[in-house]
Design an enzyme around this catalytic site. Sequence first.
Site, PDB file in Angstrom:
ATOM      1  N   LYS A   1       1.425   4.364  -2.888  1.00 48.99           N
ATOM      2  CA  LYS A   1       0.769   5.695  -2.552  1.00 48.99           C
ATOM      3  C   LYS A   1       2.129   6.568  -2.906  1.00 48.99           C
ATOM      4  O   LYS A   1       1.986   7.868  -3.050  1.00 48.99           O
ATOM      5  CB  LYS A   1       0.181   5.782  -1.152  1.00 48.99           C
ATOM      6  CG  LYS A   1      -1.044   5.257  -0.974  1.00 48.99           C
ATOM      7  CD  LYS A   1      -1.994   5.877  -1.910  1.00 48.99           C
ATOM      8  CE  LYS A   1      -3.540   5.211  -1.800  1.00 48.99           C
ATOM      9  NZ  LYS A   1      -4.382   5.778  -2.564  1.00 48.99           N
TER      10      LYS A   1
ATOM     11  N   TYR B   1       0.591  -1.082   0.047  1.00 52.37           N
ATOM     12  CA  TYR B   1      -0.072   0.010  -0.140  1.00 52.37           C
ATOM     13  C   TYR B   1       0.826   1.343  -0.108  1.00 52.37           C
ATOM     14  O   TYR B   1       0.610   2.042  -0.819  1.00 52.37           O
ATOM     15  CB  TYR B   1      -0.991  -0.101   1.249  1.00 52.37           C
ATOM     16  CG  TYR B   1      -1.851   1.145   1.319  1.00 52.37           C
ATOM     17  CD1 TYR B   1      -2.932   1.391   0.665  1.00 52.37           C
ATOM     18  CD2 TYR B   1      -1.769   2.154   2.165  1.00 52.37           C
ATOM     19  CE1 TYR B   1      -4.020   2.469   0.605  1.00 52.37           C
ATOM     20  CE2 TYR B   1      -2.356   3.185   2.277  1.00 52.37           C
ATOM     21  CZ  TYR B   1      -3.376   3.498   1.515  1.00 52.37           C
ATOM     22  OH  TYR B   1      -4.479   4.382   1.460  1.00 52.37           O
TER      23      TYR B   1
END
Length: 258
Positions: A158, A154
């Site tokens: 990002k 994740y």
Amino acid sequence: MKLDGKVALVTGGGQGLGEGIAKKLAEAGCNIAVADINKENAEKVTEDIRAMGRKAIAVEVDVTDWDQVQNMVKETDDKLGGLDIAVNNAGVISIKSVEELTEADWDHVLNVNAKGVFLCAKAEIPYLKKQEWGRIINTASSAGKSGFPDLAHYSASKFAVIGFTNALAKELGKTKITVNAICPGIIGTQMWYGDKGLAAEWKGEDETMEQSWQRNQETLIPQGEAQTPEDMGDLAVYFATAPHVTGQAVAVDGGMTL
């Protein structure tokens, strides 16, 4: 700068951050295309926006599918008369250590969170150029500024969004199209407070979900309290109205990434 009559497209707009952003842009005067992989959720949000006196449409889309993304942008243009503000917000999360991660886990998160932003921006840019004015607002994360354990995939997605945002802002610098990223912190949406969210996964043996939620806020956030989807919507409105702010990744996280 007023946003009355501007057309905004918000992916992942059927709940959580996307819903908060869509409604804040509607409050500021925009007509909204609410795009989501769950059409039913998108339709509920469009009903709320229409009740505010704005035009709104619901669009079903998988942001990892190039054909669907192109159709989403074309439908927005056809039904709302243009595209001025593109909020590329759709995202997913899972919680696993690197040792536990499968290739499929990695690909799913990177495809939605990073590839999805790329595909949406690629489809949106010609329409924004046609308007000779535009705003691209990508949703990154505080995890795109500082890595978190069990969120390597994740965080990687990002960090990618932030780098992409900065590079695209420079590409489009002379076009009157700005490109910025919102970096949320801890918010009580499904990602944090759902049955399989971070608060559930990171709770201690003797903790309830609510106790874990409170502890995470108090220990991770200097201000000691979570942010809201409406906070992210306020930043989106600011980015939409700021002509000389571009290439930025701004955290709204109560000081987590000071």
